[in-house]
Design a protein around this motif. Structure first.
Motif, PDB file in Angstrom:
ATOM      1  N   PHE A  40    -107.933  66.901  62.228  1.00 19.59           N
ATOM      2  CA  PHE A  40    -106.594  67.491  62.301  1.00 19.59           C
ATOM      3  C   PHE A  40    -106.258  67.936  60.881  1.00 19.59           C
ATOM      4  CE2 PHE A  40    -102.128  68.008  62.548  1.00 19.59           C
ATOM      5  CZ  PHE A  40    -101.899  68.419  63.850  1.00 19.59           C
ATOM      6  N   TRP A  41    -106.186  69.241  60.670  1.00 19.09           N
ATOM      7  CA  TRP A  41    -106.091  69.753  59.290  1.00 19.09           C
ATOM      8  C   TRP A  41    -104.666  70.131  58.925  1.00 19.09           C
ATOM      9  CZ3 TRP A  41    -104.903  73.678  55.892  1.00 19.09           C
ATOM     10  CH2 TRP A  41    -105.540  73.620  54.648  1.00 19.09           C
ATOM     11  N   SER A  42    -104.250  69.756  57.737  1.00 17.91           N
ATOM     12  CA  SER A  42    -102.963  70.238  57.237  1.00 17.91           C
ATOM     13  C   SER A  42    -103.111  70.637  55.778  1.00 17.91           C
ATOM     14  CB  SER A  42    -101.881  69.179  57.397  1.00 17.91           C
ATOM     15  OG  SER A  42    -102.396  67.919  57.118  1.00 17.91           O
TER      16      SER A  42
ATOM     17  N   ASN B  70    -105.172  75.652  47.641  1.00 17.02           N
ATOM     18  CA  ASN B  70    -106.238  74.709  47.997  1.00 17.02           C
ATOM     19  C   ASN B  70    -106.998  75.131  49.247  1.00 17.02           C
ATOM     20  OD1 ASN B  70    -104.412  74.167  49.979  1.00 17.02           O
ATOM     21  ND2 ASN B  70    -103.979  72.066  49.367  1.00 17.02           N
ATOM     22  N   ALA B  71    -106.636  76.305  49.796  1.00 16.17           N
ATOM     23  CA  ALA B  71    -107.325  76.795  50.993  1.00 16.17           C
ATOM     24  C   ALA B  71    -106.987  78.270  51.179  1.00 16.17           C
ATOM     25  CB  ALA B  71    -106.858  76.009  52.226  1.00 16.17           C
ATOM     26  N   GLY B  72    -107.788  78.944  52.000  1.00 16.74           N
ATOM     27  CA  GLY B  72    -107.583  80.372  52.221  1.00 16.74           C
ATOM     28  C   GLY B  72    -106.242  80.694  52.848  1.00 16.74           C
TER      29      GLY B  72
ATOM     30  N   VAL C 166    -105.282  81.188  63.871  1.00 15.57           N
ATOM     31  CA  VAL C 166    -106.575  80.629  63.477  1.00 15.57           C
ATOM     32  C   VAL C 166    -106.705  80.702  61.968  1.00 15.57           C
ATOM     33  CG1 VAL C 166    -109.085  80.999  63.556  1.00 15.57           C
ATOM     34  CG2 VAL C 166    -107.725  81.251  65.647  1.00 15.57           C
ATOM     35  N   ASP C 167    -107.236  79.644  61.387  1.00 13.49           N
ATOM     36  CA  ASP C 167    -107.460  79.583  59.932  1.00 13.49           C
ATOM     37  C   ASP C 167    -108.807  78.909  59.747  1.00 13.49           C
ATOM     38  OD1 ASP C 167    -107.577  78.504  57.304  1.00 13.49           O
ATOM     39  OD2 ASP C 167    -106.189  76.891  57.838  1.00 13.49           O
ATOM     40  N   THR C 168    -109.772  79.610  59.179  1.00 13.56           N
ATOM     41  CA  THR C 168    -111.071  78.951  59.007  1.00 13.56           C
ATOM     42  C   THR C 168    -111.446  78.882  57.532  1.00 13.56           C
ATOM     43  OG1 THR C 168    -112.743  80.716  58.972  1.00 13.56           O
ATOM     44  CG2 THR C 168    -111.747  80.184  61.127  1.00 13.56           C
ATOM     45  N   GLY C 169    -112.326  77.954  57.204  1.00 12.53           N
ATOM     46  CA  GLY C 169    -112.756  77.827  55.817  1.00 12.53           C
ATOM     47  C   GLY C 169    -114.198  77.379  55.715  1.00 12.53           C
ATOM     48  N   MET C 170    -114.977  78.194  54.996  1.00 11.78           N
ATOM     49  CA  MET C 170    -116.389  77.839  54.748  1.00 11.78           C
ATOM     50  C   MET C 170    -116.635  78.020  53.246  1.00 11.78           C
ATOM     51  SD  MET C 170    -119.882  79.201  56.500  1.00 11.78           S
ATOM     52  CE  MET C 170    -119.605  80.954  56.455  1.00 11.78           C
TER      53      MET C 170
ATOM     54  N   ILE D 127    -108.628  75.547  44.238  1.00 12.39           N
ATOM     55  CA  ILE D 127    -108.776  74.362  43.372  1.00 12.39           C
ATOM     56  C   ILE D 127    -108.397  73.149  44.210  1.00 12.39           C
ATOM     57  CG2 ILE D 127    -107.711  73.072  41.466  1.00 12.39           C
ATOM     58  CD1 ILE D 127    -109.354  75.069  40.138  1.00 12.39           C
ATOM     59  N   ARG D 128    -109.277  72.163  44.221  1.00 11.68           N
ATOM     60  CA  ARG D 128    -108.921  70.897  44.870  1.00 11.68           C
ATOM     61  C   ARG D 128    -108.993  69.775  43.846  1.00 11.68           C
ATOM     62  NH1 ARG D 128    -110.855  71.300  51.248  1.00 11.68           N
ATOM     63  NH2 ARG D 128    -109.401  72.979  51.691  1.00 11.68           N
ATOM     64  N   ALA D 129    -107.962  69.706  43.053  1.00  8.50           N
ATOM     65  CA  ALA D 129    -107.876  68.665  42.015  1.00  8.50           C
ATOM     66  C   ALA D 129    -106.409  68.299  41.885  1.00  8.50           C
ATOM     67  CB  ALA D 129    -108.424  69.192  40.700  1.00  8.50           C
TER      68      ALA D 129
ATOM     69  N   TRP E  60    -118.424  74.491  57.853  1.00  7.27           N
ATOM     70  CA  TRP E  60    -117.346  75.413  58.258  1.00  7.27           C
ATOM     71  C   TRP E  60    -116.325  74.640  59.069  1.00  7.27           C
ATOM     72  CZ3 TRP E  60    -118.790  80.956  60.407  1.00  7.27           C
ATOM     73  CH2 TRP E  60    -117.702  81.817  60.237  1.00  7.27           C
ATOM     74  N   ASN E  61    -115.081  74.905  58.767  1.00  6.19           N
ATOM     75  CA  ASN E  61    -113.985  74.250  59.473  1.00  6.19           C
ATOM     76  C   ASN E  61    -113.116  75.315  60.138  1.00  6.19           C
ATOM     77  OD1 ASN E  61    -112.147  72.350  60.339  1.00  6.19           O
ATOM     78  ND2 ASN E  61    -111.084  72.189  58.369  1.00  6.19           N
ATOM     79  N   LEU E  62    -112.931  75.191  61.442  1.00  2.00           N
ATOM     80  CA  LEU E  62    -112.061  76.141  62.146  1.00  2.00           C
ATOM     81  C   LEU E  62    -110.793  75.397  62.548  1.00  2.00           C
ATOM     82  CD1 LEU E  62    -114.664  77.612  64.725  1.00  2.00           C
ATOM     83  CD2 LEU E  62    -114.532  78.052  62.290  1.00  2.00           C
ATOM     84  N   VAL E  63    -109.667  75.870  62.028  1.00  2.00           N
ATOM     85  CA  VAL E  63    -108.397  75.193  62.323  1.00  2.00           C
ATOM     86  C   VAL E  63    -107.600  76.037  63.304  1.00  2.00           C
ATOM     87  CG1 VAL E  63    -106.328  74.137  61.336  1.00  2.00           C
ATOM     88  CG2 VAL E  63    -108.376  74.382  59.918  1.00  2.00           C
ATOM     89  N   PHE E  64    -107.099  75.375  64.323  1.00  2.00           N
ATOM     90  CA  PHE E  64    -106.263  76.071  65.298  1.00  2.00           C
ATOM     91  C   PHE E  64    -104.814  75.724  64.989  1.00  2.00           C
ATOM     92  CE2 PHE E  64    -110.383  75.236  67.458  1.00  2.00           C
ATOM     93  CZ  PHE E  64    -110.859  76.529  67.266  1.00  2.00           C
TER      94      PHE E  64
HETATM   95  N1  GLY Z   1    -107.925  75.668  55.982  1.00  2.00           N
HETATM   96  C1  GLY Z   1    -109.169  75.239  56.442  1.00  2.00           C
HETATM   97  C2  GLY Z   1    -109.899  74.350  55.503  1.00  2.00           C
HETATM   98  O1  GLY Z   1    -109.528  74.290  54.354  1.00  2.00           O
HETATM   99  O2  GLY Z   1    -110.841  73.703  55.869  1.00  2.00           O
END
Ligand code: GLY
Length: 437
Positions: free
Chosen positions: A160-162, A40-42, A224-228, A68-70, A201-205
């Motif tokens: 706050f991303w998980s 569901n994420a990189g 660091v984990d980012t997602g665009m 996939i986000r379902a 874009w979301n930058l997660v620390f």
């Molecule tokens: N892992 C970052 C995001 O999905 O936004």
């Protein structure tokens, strides 16, 4: 126009230039991770590196990851079609640092790539950060020169991303694009909402690992984990606020319109959007080894397929069409994701079979549902009817809910669940009982 193929390339090239290793997308089925239904994420393929379970030489990485986000924590299925920017399947562009750079460089890279390489107008950008993370707010101030009106401290959990209920997590900072006053939107300490502002874009620390529901420990290395989303940044760079108007979806939507010869288009192309999204998700899931079934991943695939197939039905398609859309998807995406080409025959046969089976029951099922809707009191459909549709006519519950959504009718879930539980107990597997179509 800025083709999405170039956007993906430019993203990866930028991070390569900044000493990141480019890693291929992993499968939609997470390897060795029973906590997740789908990627569901990189960061999913790097989870063990983040948590320290796996030793790795990787320090800086960039990917374009299929997601996939379902289902599960991140579930956009119900939004798909109703918004211009949610998808079940999408590509996530991301850069990662595993104990290497942290907040300052991550923010610098994101800003430089957006405003210098992609030449996005700075004045249109807004930032949110987690209210307990003032360090991030200060870095943004230094890098952008923006004031508090553009760098918003947000109290909500949105910042706050998980990954899921358990797994790596941390405060995040999001970059939004302002599409202007003609759209509604609001900015407050609770967060940014509405169509006016699109999170790009979301930058997660990554600092923590949630190991149990109420237990969080520090990660050994701050990461660091980012997602665009490729679809969203493509919309922005192709001067539209509608992902479905980008080159990623345009040809598919044109083909849907042609195949359905649709005169009875529903409002604002809802059905076309849903079909265009769901055919992509279906092709990719099948190519990664998921087949429609009544359990687990296969059931999510079936829900996606049947939701899309119902919308083909709404557009007046009397014959199956999904399998006719698949070659276009495979052709458009097969160079980036060669597994699509390898699975071409399987994809086409699976789509054809599923749509043929569903077509045998959809008319009868819809008639039962429409008759019941007329009799419905208190805006509640009986759980018995929802169960009959599910058990005998192959209508996944959320398909029934989707049909009822516009009428503001909900389903008596208690009865539905009771009947479903009983049925599951009576027969060992649902496969023995349901969808005998
Ligand atoms: N892992 C970052 C995001 O999905 O936004």
């Amino acid at each position: 126009m800025y083709p999405s193929i170039l956007i993906r390339k430019k993203f990866l090239d930028y991070f390569k230039k900044n000493n990141h290793q480019i890693v291929n997308s992993s499968s939609l089925i997470p390897e060795n991770d029973p906590t997740l239904l789908f990627t569901n994420a990189g960061m999913v393929q790097f989870k063990n590196i983040l948590t320290g379970v796996e030793e790795s030489n990787l320090k800086r990485v960039a990917t374009s990851q299929k997601c996939i986000r379902a289902g599960g924590k991140h579930n956009d299925l119900d939004n798909v079609g109703y918004t211009l920017r949610h998808h079940t399947f999408f590509e996530m562009l991301g850069n990662f640092s595993f104990g290497d750079y942290f907040k300052e460089e991550a923010i610098f890279y994101a800003w430089e790539l957006l405003t210098k390489e992609f030449e996005v107008d700075k004045k249109k950008l807004l930032i949110t950060f987690f209210s307990e993370d003032s360090v991030t707010g200060n870095i943004w101030k230094k890098i952008t020169g923006f004031g508090k009106d553009k760098i918003i401290s947000v109290k909500s959990k949105d910042n706050f991303w998980s990954m899921g209920e358990i797994g790596p997590c941390g405060p995040c900072t999001e970059i939004f694009y302002d599409y202007g006053e003609k759209f509604n939107g609001s900015v407050s300490r609770k967060g940014i909402t509405g169509d006016r502002y699109v999170e790009i874009w979301n930058l997660v620390f990554m600092e923590f690992n949630q190991i149990e529901k109420n237990k969080r420990i520090n990660l050994l290395k701050k990461s660091v984990d980012t997602g665009m989303g490729l679809e969203r940044i493509s919309a922005l760079l192709q001067n539209t606020n509608d992902n479905y108007q980008t080159d990623i979806f345009k040809e598919t939507i044109n083909l849907i319109t042609k195949l359905s010869k649709s005169e009875n288009k529903n409002s604002e192309n809802l059905s076309e959007r849903i079909i265009a999204d769901h055919i992509r998700a279906s092709c990719h899931l099948i190519s990664d080894g998921v087949l429609p079934s009544n359990e687990g991943r296969g059931y999510v695939l079936r829900r996606i397929m049947r939701r899309g197939m119902r919308h083909a039905h709404i557009l007046g398609c009397s014959e199956p069409v999904f399998y006719k859309l698949a070659p276009l998807i495979i052709n458009e995406m097969g160079d980036i994701f060669p597994e699509l080409k390898r699975a071409e025959t399987l994809i086409i046969e699976t789509l054809k079979n599923e749509e043929n089976r569903f077509k045998q029951t959809i008319d009868r099922g819809l008639k039962i549902l429409n008759d019941e809707i007329k009799k419905t009191k208190n805006k509640k459909l009986s759980g018995n009817t929802a169960f009959l549709l599910y058990d005998t006519y192959g209508f996944p519950l959320d398909l029934t809910q989707d049909i009822l959504k516009d009428l503001n009718i909900s389903v008596d879930l208690k009865t539905f669940e009771k009947k479903n539980g009983r049925t599951k107990k009576e027969s060992k597997t649902c496969m023995e009982r349901i969808w005998r179509c």
